[in-house]
Design a protein around this motif. Structure first.
Motif, PDB file in Angstrom:
ATOM      1  N   ARG A  81      37.353  43.624  29.174  1.00  0.00           N
ATOM      2  CA  ARG A  81      38.104  42.711  30.273  1.00  0.00           C
ATOM      3  C   ARG A  81      38.674  41.253  29.899  1.00  0.00           C
ATOM      4  NH1 ARG A  81      36.066  44.964  35.395  1.00  0.00           N
ATOM      5  NH2 ARG A  81      34.268  45.688  34.412  1.00  0.00           N
ATOM      6  N   GLU A  82      37.848  40.600  29.242  1.00  0.00           N
ATOM      7  CA  GLU A  82      38.189  39.389  28.821  1.00  0.00           C
ATOM      8  C   GLU A  82      39.299  39.173  27.750  1.00  0.00           C
ATOM      9  OE1 GLU A  82      34.496  37.348  27.673  1.00  0.00           O
ATOM     10  OE2 GLU A  82      33.925  36.639  29.669  1.00  0.00           O
ATOM     11  N   LEU A 117      42.348  39.663  30.047  1.00  0.00           N
ATOM     12  CA  LEU A 117      42.819  38.530  30.830  1.00  0.00           C
ATOM     13  C   LEU A 117      43.063  37.217  29.930  1.00  0.00           C
ATOM     14  CD1 LEU A 117      39.782  38.225  33.192  1.00  0.00           C
ATOM     15  CD2 LEU A 117      42.099  38.529  33.576  1.00  0.00           C
ATOM     16  N   SER A 165      47.267  38.556  31.342  1.00  0.00           N
ATOM     17  CA  SER A 165      47.380  39.671  32.507  1.00  0.00           C
ATOM     18  C   SER A 165      46.623  39.303  33.747  1.00  0.00           C
ATOM     19  CB  SER A 165      46.469  40.807  32.017  1.00  0.00           C
ATOM     20  OG  SER A 165      46.152  41.251  30.363  1.00  0.00           O
ATOM     21  N   THR A 166      47.194  39.493  34.794  1.00  0.00           N
ATOM     22  CA  THR A 166      46.902  39.239  36.149  1.00  0.00           C
ATOM     23  C   THR A 166      45.494  40.254  36.499  1.00  0.00           C
ATOM     24  OG1 THR A 166      48.308  40.947  37.189  1.00  0.00           O
ATOM     25  CG2 THR A 166      49.213  38.629  36.924  1.00  0.00           C
ATOM     26  N   LYS A 167      44.865  39.879  37.342  1.00  0.00           N
ATOM     27  CA  LYS A 167      43.513  40.885  37.384  1.00  0.00           C
ATOM     28  C   LYS A 167      44.189  42.467  37.738  1.00  0.00           C
ATOM     29  CE  LYS A 167      39.934  37.775  38.781  1.00  0.00           C
ATOM     30  NZ  LYS A 167      39.048  37.418  39.844  1.00  0.00           N
ATOM     31  N   VAL A 218      44.965  43.952  34.648  1.00  0.00           N
ATOM     32  CA  VAL A 218      43.264  44.329  33.978  1.00  0.00           C
ATOM     33  C   VAL A 218      42.928  45.500  34.555  1.00  0.00           C
ATOM     34  CG1 VAL A 218      41.333  43.611  33.342  1.00  0.00           C
ATOM     35  CG2 VAL A 218      43.089  41.893  33.597  1.00  0.00           C
ATOM     36  N   MET A 276      39.802  30.094  30.533  1.00  0.00           N
ATOM     37  CA  MET A 276      38.849  31.419  30.513  1.00  0.00           C
ATOM     38  C   MET A 276      37.569  31.202  31.162  1.00  0.00           C
ATOM     39  SD  MET A 276      40.212  34.487  29.507  1.00  0.00           S
ATOM     40  CE  MET A 276      38.978  35.463  29.098  1.00  0.00           C
ATOM     41  N   LEU A 302      36.159  32.095  34.596  1.00  0.00           N
ATOM     42  CA  LEU A 302      35.775  33.389  35.307  1.00  0.00           C
ATOM     43  C   LEU A 302      34.347  33.469  35.557  1.00  0.00           C
ATOM     44  CD1 LEU A 302      37.561  35.829  32.553  1.00  0.00           C
ATOM     45  CD2 LEU A 302      38.333  35.049  34.847  1.00  0.00           C
ATOM     46  N   GLU A 336      48.014  32.499  33.687  1.00  0.00           N
ATOM     47  CA  GLU A 336      48.569  33.666  33.061  1.00  0.00           C
ATOM     48  C   GLU A 336      49.559  33.114  31.978  1.00  0.00           C
ATOM     49  OE1 GLU A 336      48.415  33.597  36.432  1.00  0.00           O
ATOM     50  OE2 GLU A 336      46.654  35.364  36.603  1.00  0.00           O
TER      51      GLU A 336
END
Ligand SMILES: Nc1ncnc2c1ncn2[C@@H]1O[C@H](COP(=O)(O)OP(=O)(O)OP(=O)(O)O)[C@@H](O)[C@H]1O
Ligand SMILES: Nc1ncnc2c1ncn2[C@@H]1O[C@H](COP(=O)(O)OP(=O)(O)OP(=O)(O)O)[C@@H](O)[C@H]1O
Ligand SMILES: [Mg+2]
Ligand SMILES: [Mg+2]
Ligand SMILES: O=P([O-])([O-])[O-]
Lengths: 302, 292, 271, 308, 271
Positions: free
Chosen positions: D192-193, D196, D200-202, D205, E73, E76, E101
């Motif tokens: 997933r990371e 991202l 990428s937007t969520k 993803v 990052m 998150l 993004e």
């Protein structure tokens, strides 16, 4: 129906204490029965009172339906079996095969009541012929105007107890006479569901046990059959024919003879069935019928 | 040559973010809708039956008078049922899981047992009712006893417990096993002293959720044909009994409107029992989560 | 930093002693396969009593596999096959009638990641004695204290013996694991990268501890940290692709490796 | 001074016991594990014995290919299973339409967007839905959902396929949501990371990475949920009616395989009658259906499992 | 071994060049907390264009945290709080209107463990361009080839582009991940211990690659292998307990560290 229930309740409580006084001999043991859901409310009342009179007898009653009850009775799993119709030949044969002798006792009458919604302002009275015309499948769509041209030109909506119930069986026997039920009918094992369906639709018609009508008088209208309205008097006297049916219990002779608890419970049942029936919305048999039952029972005692 | 035009990337960013937000909203909506269903359900049950809830309701036997009708026999009966189902299903479930995870060789028999368990998990409860009727009630002559119904329900939830226990056993890090073997412990010692204690939270949560399924199941009881009219409490596992869902089902089919309220009150009692069980499961789950 | 120099001093003094002659482990032509994969190839190693033997080598060279063979833990992997012999105290551990449980009772093991049981500190240490049948509470108390002292962690945990072993720091956990191994008074202690998951200070503590334990136990330690091997071990074996490339006195290996590959590795050219 | 620990160990008894235990425990556990196999055998045998009796009275071809189910008919009882299958499928179809989008949507929300706390609270709360006794759902369908539907679409009858379908759907939502969420959150975080980190937007993803990677788990959860819907009994018994029909009408009374079994179990059919045996034949058909679904689920989750 | 010497030669030659003056990242007084834990403390770092900047330090010192802050990052992790500024190409990435993004499109990242998507090799590389709106098959083909060539793996995988990316070896997977990052033509590439899960040969390949990529990209690489830092980087920052202890030309750091702690660390005395 509330107030009448309560009065009869107090009465029956008195009766039971009397009975307990008379029959002071305490017995012990356990008795089990199963069968008709129609008979269940009567049985529940009796078992409830009996628990006070004979606290050492443990009675259990299942509600598997008349057929389901006989199934267990044949297997020897129960001492008595409640039924909302007389035993069938196949069932009697199976019992014989299993070596179980039994005695039939009548408990009460149930008026099978044909009902429409309170919003239906045209139907008051129907004949047995009318009922046949309505309920038997003939491949055509049924309209109210088919019965009486003055009635609305609307399709009739049918509600019926499930084809697998004693109630339906009886209706089948006296009205359908083994013709098929109109195929558009909505069927349910649960009479309350029928009540809901019928009360909401002026074009609906249905039938079920008298007790369900009594409990829902404010939203339902009972249809007279051949001019006779279903009520305690007309049912008990047999005037409300042919739609009143007897309710039964079938007991194993062996159990009655050998098990004092079973005998005692059955005796108590016959002594109290009439009042209990009225209390829960059924109709008592004429007193003589109960006496006959008690005599039959007495004869079985060793 | 550059393929990626940064200008364009920046321009498109906006649209992509809107799509993201939009779908986030939709997914949130899906979650909320399910929660809403739950809320409506609980609200309706609550408002319908609350008026009938009282100590008497819990402490009375069923009665032909709606106002006197109580749930004692059914509640106690359900507890008896659980007293059979819990040990039976947990012993069988955990035993099977230990066998599959720790002992079973990778052979056809094992693969067969595994497939069989996952298939069993999908078998409808009515079918288990037919099994219970034929085997326990009739063939083993247990009748309508707590034991017969308990065994039937145990088999019904067995696959769920096996899978939950397998998962929690599998989640135990191999290092713990190694540590125990490294001390000269035998396999069974390792299982009893290290693996099971560490797996217990997972096993318990899974089992409680499975038991809460068993306590609410109606269809198998109907098929077995346990009675509803009963004015005494069972005093042993061989006694007949009735259970909450049976009692509720029976009340709801009574003619008098008042019995519908009684049925709703019965549902509240059943739901409270279930919520208690779920809460216990959630507490265990959160409390013991990831110790290692 | 002082400890390091002490450790070095010790090692130095060791060299001046007479060459130790008692073998604890004698490995002869050991081969091991994971299914098809030939993970250990013709290993010959003679491991001496009361010494620290370091095993070094790049990732995947078979260090863990070898050390796990010494107490037959490697057999927990179903596909494993071995040939050759390992004599522990002159008896072949692969003999059919050799009980693994007995072997493992004599040979303690400490793993890469601290792996205490999710139980109280006390129960962790008492685990070994208990499974081997020691039930007496007083004796257990004594063993727990002695082992924790032996692992130099008694003072830090003596007031919290009933707490869960996961409530203490990673370095402390690792010493608990060492104490747990000491509790059954083993003869040999195997350690597989015991400090690789720890911070520098905990690492130093464990290194000191190893130096002390050497008095009573024979220690075999796998490490990816060459400086660590240099600091604490008496002998060093360099593994590569499942083979022993070089096995010698630690000083010799680090100051004057005889194989080019050893030199490349210890000078950090790969791994 | 006490003896050394190794000496005490050597003295301690129970060595032989240990050997014995180690030998017998696996046998005992194997026997325990066989209970589930015995259960399946028990089910199959129970169903087959009575089903065979049924087929001595009703030709198997009539059962398999007949399109009329009229067991209680006074003239000529007919046992063509298809109307019951069609009824079952109607309810299942509606349930799937309700549960799949909501279940998967909730799963995506919980695994991709929601915070850890929200997930920790919402998941068990949602799972309550799966634990509610089906009889409660049955009344909910009959006394709430059906009237609400009728107020929008008056042509809907009191018994219909839609209302129980929706409610069965609600019941299986948590199954899909929970199992799909498990499948998605078991897609390793670092994958997933990776997505991202590329900007990428969520949503991207979720759609392009997580969902495809978790697809086997998601499909398996859906298939399992469907098999649960097929086997659901009380909701349909209460709210779907008991009119076996083979048509495309969803607004009127239908009958499913399960509700037929309950109808007969609660009903009047005499023991030993053809109707009595018919419930075993229907039960067996139901068993085969759910079995096929389960095999399909395990096939799907094996066949489409992504490697990572 | 040849490569290593080439790398070293390169680095040497680099030193003779004029000091690079264009900053890509300018970190000013950066602080970061995970909940209560103060993980980065007053970081000031000026990272230059087209250089390889290595970040070294013992486990837990904040290397990964810092590098993950550069492309945000780190956010998150829900409990993260930051203060201070990071200017990327003169714009503060913490600005409210800065789209993450967009930032991540300009800044590629390669992780410790290879993390290709469970898709075909082709789809892995095409992933980035696709989400950024490139649909044209021919252009995608070109990008895929160019990126794979850029990551020095084209020849190894050109015949198996439709295979799942998990069917190739770990080292190849890591180069696929680099290629994936290259496919969106980033400006900077962040690498968090990209070789720590790899075998020596794959490691060498990646190191060579980093040297080549430097021509076109600015590279920031976290490594626990000091030799690696010495071999491939132009500048090195030494982190300890969330602080930058020393930041300088790599040669200066390794030959002549100005801080005692740096010296202790690079001489293997801890970590
Ligand atoms: N269970 C297993 N099944 C198959 N192969 C294995 C297994 N365990 C290890 N291997 C292989 O055996 C070889 C040696 O592994 P081992 O774990 O002994 O290496 P190591 O030297 O300890 O490496 P590290 O420093 O990474 O711990 C490796 O190539 C590894 O892939
Ligand atoms: N998600 C998190 N929540 C809380 N604390 C964290 C989190 N991630 C890292 N930390 C803490 O922040 C500190 C720095 O961690 P970081 O991962 O940046 O270290 P590192 O230098 O990359 O170490 P390594 O070499 O082990 O990767 C450590 O003390 C770590 O425990
Ligand atoms: Mg290893
Ligand atoms: Mg890191
Ligand atoms: O329960 P029944 O009376 O309808 O058989």
């Amino acid at each position: 129906g509330n107030s009448s229930e309560e009065t009869s309740a107090t009465e029956s409580e008195e009766t039971s204490s009397q009975t307990a006084g008379e029959d002071s001999a305490q017995v012990e043991g356990s008795v089990s029965g199963d069968g008709s859901s129609t008979v269940a409310p009567i049985m529940e009342g009796i078992v409830e009172e009996y628990a006070g009179a004979q606290p050492n007898v443990q009675v259990t009653v299942g509600v598997s339906g008349t057929g389901g009850g006989f199934e267990k009775f044949i297997q020897g799993e129960t001492a008595f079996s409640n039924a909302s119709r007389p035993i069938k030949e196949e069932e009697a044969a199976k019992l014989k095969e299993a070596g179980i002798d039994y005695t039939e006792f009548q408990l009460a009458f149930d008026g099978l009541t044909v009902v429409v919604s309170k919003d239906n302002d045209w139907v008051e009275d129907l004949t047995v012929e009318d009922l046949k015309k309505l309920w038997v499948e003939d491949g055509k769509t049924k309209k109210w105007s088919d019965i009486n041209p003055e009635w609305p030109d609307e399709e009739v909506v049918f509600y019926s107890p499930g084809t697998d119930s004693g109630t339906f069986d009886y209706f089948n026997e006296v009205i359908l006479e083994d013709e098929d039920l109109v195929s558009s009918a909505t069927l349910s094992e649960d009479d309350n569901v029928l009540v809901q369906g019928i009360q909401a639709d002026p074009n609906a018609i249905g039938f079920f046990g008298y007790a369900y009508y009594v409990a829902n008088q404010d939203t339902l209208k009972a249809v007279k059959i051949g001019g006779i309205e279903p009520n305690n008097e007309t049912i008990e006297s047999g005037e409300y024919a042919p739609l009143s049916r007897p309710l039964f219990t079938y007991a194993s002779n062996k159990a009655l003879a050998e098990d004092p608890a079973a005998y005692d419970f059955m005796k108590y049942t016959l002594e109290n069935a009439g009042e209990m029936a009225e209390a829960v919305g059924y109709v008592a048999l004429p007193e003589a019928d109960y006496e006959k039952g008690l005599a039959d029972l007495e004869a079985l005692k060793k | 040559m550059k393929y990626i035009d940064q200008q364009l990337v920046v321009k498109r960013m906006n649209g992509r973010n809107i799509v993201n937000t939009l779908f986030k909203g939709l997914f949130l909506l899906a979650t909320l809708v399910s929660l809403l269903f739950l809320a409506i359900l609980l609200y309706r049950i609550g408002t319908q039956g609350i008026s009938h809830l009282s100590w008497d309701f819990l402490n009375n036997f069923a009665s032909r008078f709606p106002e006197k009708a109580g749930i004692k026999a059914a509640l106690v009966g359900s507890l008896w049922l659980m007293a059979v189902v819990a040990p039976t299903s947990i012993i069988l479930g955990v035993g099977s899981a230990i066998y599959l995870e720790e002992y079973a060789k990778k052979n056809r028999m094992t693969a067969f047992i595994r497939t069989n368990i996952s298939n069993l998990a999908g078998v409808p409860s009515v079918v288990f009712g037919l099994l219970g009727l034929t085997i326990f009630v009739r063939a083993l002559s247990l009748g309508n006893s707590v034991l017969a119904a308990g065994f039937t329900m145990s088999l019904l939830i067995l696959p769920v417990i096996i899978v939950a226990a397998q998962e929690s056993i599998r989640a135990i890090p191999g290092e713990l096993r190694d540590a125990s073997y490294g001390m000269g412990a035998t396999k069974w010692q390792t299982i009893v002293k290290v693996i099971l204690p560490a797996a217990i939270p997972g096993i318990l949560t899974g089992s409680i959720l499975a038991l809460s399924r068993a306590i609410g199941e109606t269809a198998p009881l109907i098929v077995i044909g346990i009675p509803v009219i009963i004015q005494f409490l069972p005093s042993g596992v061989m006694d007949t009994f009735t259970a909450l869902p049976m009692q509720i089902y029976d009340w709801s089919s009574r003619p008098q409107q008042e019995f519908q309220v009684v049925a709703a009150a019965g549902i509240i009692v059943l739901m409270v029992v279930l919520l208690l069980m779920n809460t216990v499961a959630a507490i265990i789950r959160n409390k013991f989560q990831k110790r290692y | 930093m002082t400890t390091v120099s002490i450790a070095k001093a010790k090692k130095g003094s060791n060299l001046n002693e007479v060459e130790n002659t008692n073998s604890v482990y004698l490995t002869k032509q050991l081969n091991l396969w994971y299914g098809e994969k030939h993970a250990l190839k013709n290993i010959d190693l003679d491991i001496k009593e009361n010494e620290v033997t370091a095993i070094i080598g790049p990732s995947g060279c078979g260090k863990s596999t070898y050390i796990k063979t010494l107490n037959r833990m490697v057999e927990l992997v179903p596909s494993v096959k071995t040939s050759g012999e390992i004599l522990y105290r002159d008896r072949n551990i692969f003999d059919a009638d050799y009980s693994v449980e007995e072997l493992r009772t004599r040979v303690g093991m400490v793993f890469q990641k601290p792996n205490p049981f999710p139980k109280s500190i006390y129960d962790n240490i008492a685990y070994g004695p208990r499974i081997h049948g020691i039930k007496n509470k007083k004796i257990l108390d004594e063993i727990v204290e002695k082992s924790l002292r032996g692992a130099a962690i008694w003072d830090e945990v003596k007031d919290r013996l009933t707490e869960n072993a996961y409530s203490i720091s990673g370095g402390q956990q690792q010493r608990i694991c060492i104490a747990r191994a000491l509790a059954i008074e083993p003869d040999v202690i195997l350690m597989d990268e015991p400090t690789s998951a720890l911070d520098p200070i905990s690492t130093l503590k464990i290194e000191e501890l190893v130096q002390e334990l050497k008095q009573d136990y024979s220690i075999i330690i796998v490490t990816h940290n060459m400086q660590q091997a240099a600091r604490i071990s008496d002998k060093t074996a360099f593994f590569l692709n499942g083979e022993v490339i070089e096995y010698d006195q630690t000083d010799a290996i680090f100051s004057n490796p005889s194989d080019k590959r050893t030199e490349d590795y210890i000078s950090g050219r790969f791994g | 001074m006490r003896p050394s620990v190794q000496e005490m160990i050597a003295q301690s008894k129970g060595k032989r016991n240990k050997k014995l235990i180690e030998k017998f425990i696996p046998v005992i556990l194997f026997l325990i594990a066989s209970v589930s196999v015995l259960t399946t055998i028990g089910i199959v045998v129970t169903l087959i014995v009575e089903t065979i009796t049924f087929f001595t009275r009703v030709p198997i071809t009539d059962f398999l290919f007949g399109t009329t189910w009229l067991p209680f008919s006074n003239k000529e009882a007919m046992f063509g299973i298809w109307p019951l299958i069609v009824g079952t499928l109607k309810v299942t179809l509606i349930a799937t339409i309700v549960a799949v989008p909501i279940g998967i949507g909730a799963a995506i929300y919980l695994s991709e967007y929601a915070s850890e706390t929200v997930r920790r609270v919402v998941k068990p709360v949602l799972e309550i839905l799966a634990g509610i006794p089906t009889i409660v759902y049955g009344f909910f369908a009959l006394t709430f959902v059906t009237p609400v539907l009728q107020s929008f679409f008056p042509e809907i009858k009191i018994f219909n396929a839609i209302s129980p379908g929706i409610v069965v759907g609600i019941m299986i939502i948590p199954m899909i949501a929970s199992l799909s969420e498990d499948a998605m959150s078991s897609v390793p975080k670092h994958i997933r990371e990776g997505a991202l980190a590329m900007g990428s937007t969520k949503f991207e993803v979720a759609m392009k990475v997580t969902l495809p990677a978790a697809l086997s788990g998601i499909i398996a959860s859906v298939v399992l949920a469907i098999s649960r819907a097929i086997g659901e009994t009380m909701i349909v018994s209460l709210a779907a009616g008991s009119t076996p029909k083979m048509d495309g009408d969803f607004t009127g009374s239908i009958q499913t395989m399960t509700s037929y079994i309950v109808q007969v179990s609660k009903g009047d059919a005499g023991y030993g009658t053809t109707i009595y045996y018919s419930i075993y034949a229907v039960g067996f058909t139901l068993f085969v259906f759910t079995m096929v679904m389960n095999i399909l689920a395990s096939y799907v989750s094996k066949r489409f499992r992504e490697e990572y």
